[in-house]
Design a protein around this motif. Structure first.
Motif, PDB file in Angstrom:
ATOM      1  N   ARG A 269       0.851  -1.190   0.000  1.00  0.00           N
ATOM      2  CA  ARG A 269       0.000   0.000   0.000  1.00  0.00           C
ATOM      3  C   ARG A 269       0.892   1.246   0.000  1.00  0.00           C
ATOM      4  NH1 ARG A 269      -5.515   1.336   3.244  1.00  0.00           N
ATOM      5  NH2 ARG A 269      -6.180   0.038   1.484  1.00  0.00           N
ATOM      6  N   TYR A 270       0.547   2.202  -0.870  1.00  0.00           N
ATOM      7  CA  TYR A 270       1.319   3.436  -0.921  1.00  0.00           C
ATOM      8  C   TYR A 270       0.388   4.636  -0.916  1.00  0.00           C
ATOM      9  CZ  TYR A 270       0.120   4.038  -5.872  1.00  0.00           C
ATOM     10  OH  TYR A 270      -0.566   4.231  -7.055  1.00  0.00           O
ATOM     11  N   ASN A 271       0.948   5.782  -0.520  1.00  0.00           N
ATOM     12  CA  ASN A 271       0.184   7.028  -0.467  1.00  0.00           C
ATOM     13  C   ASN A 271       1.136   8.193  -0.768  1.00  0.00           C
ATOM     14  OD1 ASN A 271      -1.546   9.129   0.014  1.00  0.00           O
ATOM     15  ND2 ASN A 271      -1.890   8.679   2.174  1.00  0.00           N
ATOM     16  N   TYR A 272       0.903   8.858  -1.894  1.00  0.00           N
ATOM     17  CA  TYR A 272       1.643  10.061  -2.246  1.00  0.00           C
ATOM     18  C   TYR A 272       0.779  11.272  -1.899  1.00  0.00           C
ATOM     19  CZ  TYR A 272       4.663   7.091  -5.152  1.00  0.00           C
ATOM     20  OH  TYR A 272       5.533   6.139  -5.608  1.00  0.00           O
ATOM     21  N   LYS A 273       1.198  12.037  -0.914  1.00  0.00           N
ATOM     22  CA  LYS A 273       0.484  13.262  -0.560  1.00  0.00           C
ATOM     23  C   LYS A 273       1.130  14.427  -1.308  1.00  0.00           C
ATOM     24  CE  LYS A 273      -0.670  11.510   4.038  1.00  0.00           C
ATOM     25  NZ  LYS A 273      -0.543  11.725   5.511  1.00  0.00           N
ATOM     26  N   THR A 274       0.351  15.099  -2.125  1.00  0.00           N
ATOM     27  CA  THR A 274       0.907  16.173  -2.943  1.00  0.00           C
ATOM     28  C   THR A 274       0.204  17.498  -2.648  1.00  0.00           C
ATOM     29  OG1 THR A 274      -0.612  15.652  -4.755  1.00  0.00           O
ATOM     30  CG2 THR A 274       1.539  14.586  -4.795  1.00  0.00           C
ATOM     31  N   SER A 275       0.826  18.586  -3.104  1.00  0.00           N
ATOM     32  CA  SER A 275       0.275  19.922  -2.913  1.00  0.00           C
ATOM     33  C   SER A 275       0.433  20.694  -4.220  1.00  0.00           C
ATOM     34  CB  SER A 275       0.997  20.641  -1.768  1.00  0.00           C
ATOM     35  OG  SER A 275       0.476  21.939  -1.584  1.00  0.00           O
ATOM     36  N   HIS A 276      -0.426  20.373  -5.189  1.00  0.00           N
ATOM     37  CA  HIS A 276      -0.339  20.976  -6.514  1.00  0.00           C
ATOM     38  C   HIS A 276      -1.366  22.103  -6.676  1.00  0.00           C
ATOM     39  CE1 HIS A 276       1.243  16.791  -7.784  1.00  0.00           C
ATOM     40  NE2 HIS A 276       2.257  17.606  -7.548  1.00  0.00           N
ATOM     41  N   GLY A 277      -1.013  23.074  -7.493  1.00  0.00           N
ATOM     42  CA  GLY A 277      -1.954  24.131  -7.817  1.00  0.00           C
ATOM     43  C   GLY A 277      -3.040  23.641  -8.752  1.00  0.00           C
ATOM     44  N   ALA A 278      -4.143  24.375  -8.824  1.00  0.00           N
ATOM     45  CA  ALA A 278      -5.305  23.948  -9.604  1.00  0.00           C
ATOM     46  C   ALA A 278      -4.977  23.740 -11.076  1.00  0.00           C
ATOM     47  CB  ALA A 278      -6.432  24.973  -9.465  1.00  0.00           C
ATOM     48  N   GLN A 279      -3.996  24.490 -11.611  1.00  0.00           N
ATOM     49  CA  GLN A 279      -3.671  24.395 -13.026  1.00  0.00           C
ATOM     50  C   GLN A 279      -2.630  23.312 -13.332  1.00  0.00           C
ATOM     51  OE1 GLN A 279      -2.752  26.663 -10.958  1.00  0.00           O
ATOM     52  NE2 GLN A 279      -0.663  27.387 -11.379  1.00  0.00           N
ATOM     53  N   GLN A 280      -2.075  22.645 -12.300  1.00  0.00           N
ATOM     54  CA  GLN A 280      -1.044  21.628 -12.525  1.00  0.00           C
ATOM     55  C   GLN A 280      -1.688  20.267 -12.777  1.00  0.00           C
ATOM     56  OE1 GLN A 280       1.376  22.605  -8.913  1.00  0.00           O
ATOM     57  NE2 GLN A 280       3.038  22.815 -10.397  1.00  0.00           N
ATOM     58  N   THR A 281      -2.391  20.165 -13.881  1.00  0.00           N
ATOM     59  CA  THR A 281      -3.143  18.952 -14.183  1.00  0.00           C
ATOM     60  C   THR A 281      -3.311  18.813 -15.682  1.00  0.00           C
ATOM     61  OG1 THR A 281      -5.165  17.730 -13.637  1.00  0.00           O
ATOM     62  CG2 THR A 281      -5.385  20.108 -14.029  1.00  0.00           C
ATOM     63  N   TYR A 282      -4.060  17.807 -16.091  1.00  0.00           N
ATOM     64  CA  TYR A 282      -4.441  17.618 -17.497  1.00  0.00           C
ATOM     65  C   TYR A 282      -5.830  16.972 -17.504  1.00  0.00           C
ATOM     66  CZ  TYR A 282      -3.679  12.561 -17.210  1.00  0.00           C
ATOM     67  OH  TYR A 282      -3.774  11.236 -16.879  1.00  0.00           O
ATOM     68  N   GLY A 283      -6.565  17.237 -18.544  1.00  0.00           N
ATOM     69  CA  GLY A 283      -7.875  16.606 -18.702  1.00  0.00           C
ATOM     70  C   GLY A 283      -8.871  16.910 -17.607  1.00  0.00           C
ATOM     71  N   GLY A 284      -8.676  17.996 -16.859  1.00  0.00           N
ATOM     72  CA  GLY A 284      -9.622  18.358 -15.814  1.00  0.00           C
ATOM     73  C   GLY A 284      -9.549  17.518 -14.561  1.00  0.00           C
ATOM     74  N   LEU A 285      -8.493  16.698 -14.393  1.00  0.00           N
ATOM     75  CA  LEU A 285      -8.372  15.847 -13.216  1.00  0.00           C
ATOM     76  C   LEU A 285      -8.006  16.658 -11.977  1.00  0.00           C
ATOM     77  CD1 LEU A 285      -6.340  12.838 -14.687  1.00  0.00           C
ATOM     78  CD2 LEU A 285      -8.819  13.043 -14.436  1.00  0.00           C
TER      79      LEU A 285
END
Length: 404
Positions: A269-285
């Protein structure tokens, strides 16, 4: 499978000096140096690749290996060159797969310093086949980082602990590769606008701590149960978009067998906790529902939370067939169950056989699966998937490698 940058140039130079020293020392008797390498060729056929209905053949890897062992001082390095045909991307790369020096103490415990294997989960590999398991593509199998690794003395209970301030870095490749992903190990890497997904994510792995303990259940150590834990920092280099966060993983494993049968099981089991801005994505994810992992020239998204299950079974065939021997039949199954709403599971199954003849080693693998960047046209398959890629796809790998 790939690595490049200024921080790793020194490591590459050290490896080359070791290699040159190994060549000179190899002329003397009883030398502690051992110089070797391999050249491997592949035939591949992908069921989804209509442009190559008959598959394709080409060089997979050329590599140089050097080892040093005088009983106390030990070391190992390997440098690789890959050149893939058009059906497999039409690109080339080179990278230091590993390079470390260390000590063997009086009780046979060891300490390594340098670019070394992460002692997490089943060792040294989870799988029998050439393409390994889904854990490899998620960054938890056959992985190397830069730091220190201590291994306890051999015995009924063995343990390892490692601390890796940095990943292995990136190396060189053709113009059609992503610079940050020219590496062997799959790490969290900066996305690429041309060869990646253009998310603007610029994360890196830092200060990884790994602990592992294994219990040998019999005298010869064939049957083993173990527990592994990992924690580390995700460095967010675009601080205006977020902050540093953590990643954690936990795995239990069993390896064993009876007679000619062998089995390997792992749950992770793994868990990546991230802190990305709203625009740091693709395809609306949701930008925090995935991270960008990279290796062998290209980055791809992976679900930020998941469980990986591995179940492998193999059988060692007795006897020889002309010059061929060491026949092993196997079936390696792995699945990534994504703990992100709307993300579909990824599946990989490999049925195959390996055997050898002198210095030649051969693999014949039949792979099937879905939602997997190496097993389907679904490049983002380890994260969100498209309905058009819901079906199972197939890949055939036939490999011949000469090891010297």
């Amino acid at each position: 499978m790939s690595e490049k940058n200024a921080s790793t140039t020194g490591a590459a130079m050290v490896a080359l000096m070791l290699l040159s020293g190994g060549v000179a020392a190899a002329d003397t008797a009883d030398t502690p140096w051992n110089l070797g390498g391999a050249v491997r060729f592949n035939y591949e056929h992908k069921s989804w690749q209509d442009d190559y209905p008959n598959g394709f053949f080409g060089l997979d890897t050329a590599r140089l290996d050097v080892k040093y062992d005088d009983g106390v001082v030990i070391g190992s390095a390997q440098y690789r060159y890959n050149h893939f045909p058009k059906g497999q991307g039409g690109y080339w790369q080179h990278f230091l797969q590993h390079g470390w020096v260390g000590m063997r103490f009086a009780d046979k415990s060891t300490l390594h310093v340098g670019l070394d294997r992460n002692m997490f989960g089943l060792q040294p590999f989870t799988s029998n086949n050439f393409y390994e398991s889904i854990a490899f593509y998620a960054g938890f199998e056959d992985k190397f980082d830069l730091g220190l690794t201590y291994a306890s003395k051999p015995g009924p209970v063995e343990w390892q602990v490692g601390f890796y301030p940095r990943d292995g870095g990136s190396y060189g490749g053709g113009g059609n590769t992503a610079g940050a992903s020219n590496r062997y190990s799959y790490n969290i890497v900066a996305d690429d606008d041309q060869q990646g997904y253009g998310t603007g994510q610029r994360d890196q792995e830092r200060n990884t701590l790994i602990g592992r303990v294994a219990l040998k259940m019999d005298g010869d150590g064939r049957n083993e149960v173990g527990l592994s834990a990992l924690t580390g920092t995700i460095r967010n280099t675009t601080r205006s978009e977020g902050r540093d966060t953590r990643r954690n993983a936990l795995a239990v494993h069993y390896r064993g067998g009876a007679g000619r049968w062998n089995v390997a099981l792992e749950a992770l089991r793994y868990n990546y906790k991230t802190s990305h801005g709203a625009q740091q994505t693709y395809g609306g994810l949701d930008p925090n529902s995935f991270v960008m992992l990279g290796g062998f020239g290209y980055p791809y998204p992976v679900a930020s939370k998941g469980d990986i299950y591995i179940a492998n079974l193999s059988y060692d065939l007795p006897g020889k067939l002309g010059p061929f021997s060491g026949f092993k039949l196997y079936n390696d199954y792995s699945v990534l169950r994504k703990r992100v709403a709307g993300y579909k599971n990824s599946v990989q199954n490999v049925s195959g056989m390996s055997f050898s003849a002198g210095k030649w080693l051969f693999y014949a693998d039949f792979m099937w699966g879905k939602h997997h960047p190496y097993l389907s046209p679904d490049g983002g398959g380890l994260a969100l998937t498209s309905r058009q890629h819901d079906g199972f796809t197939r890949r055939i790998n036939l490999q011949a490698g000469f090891y010297f």
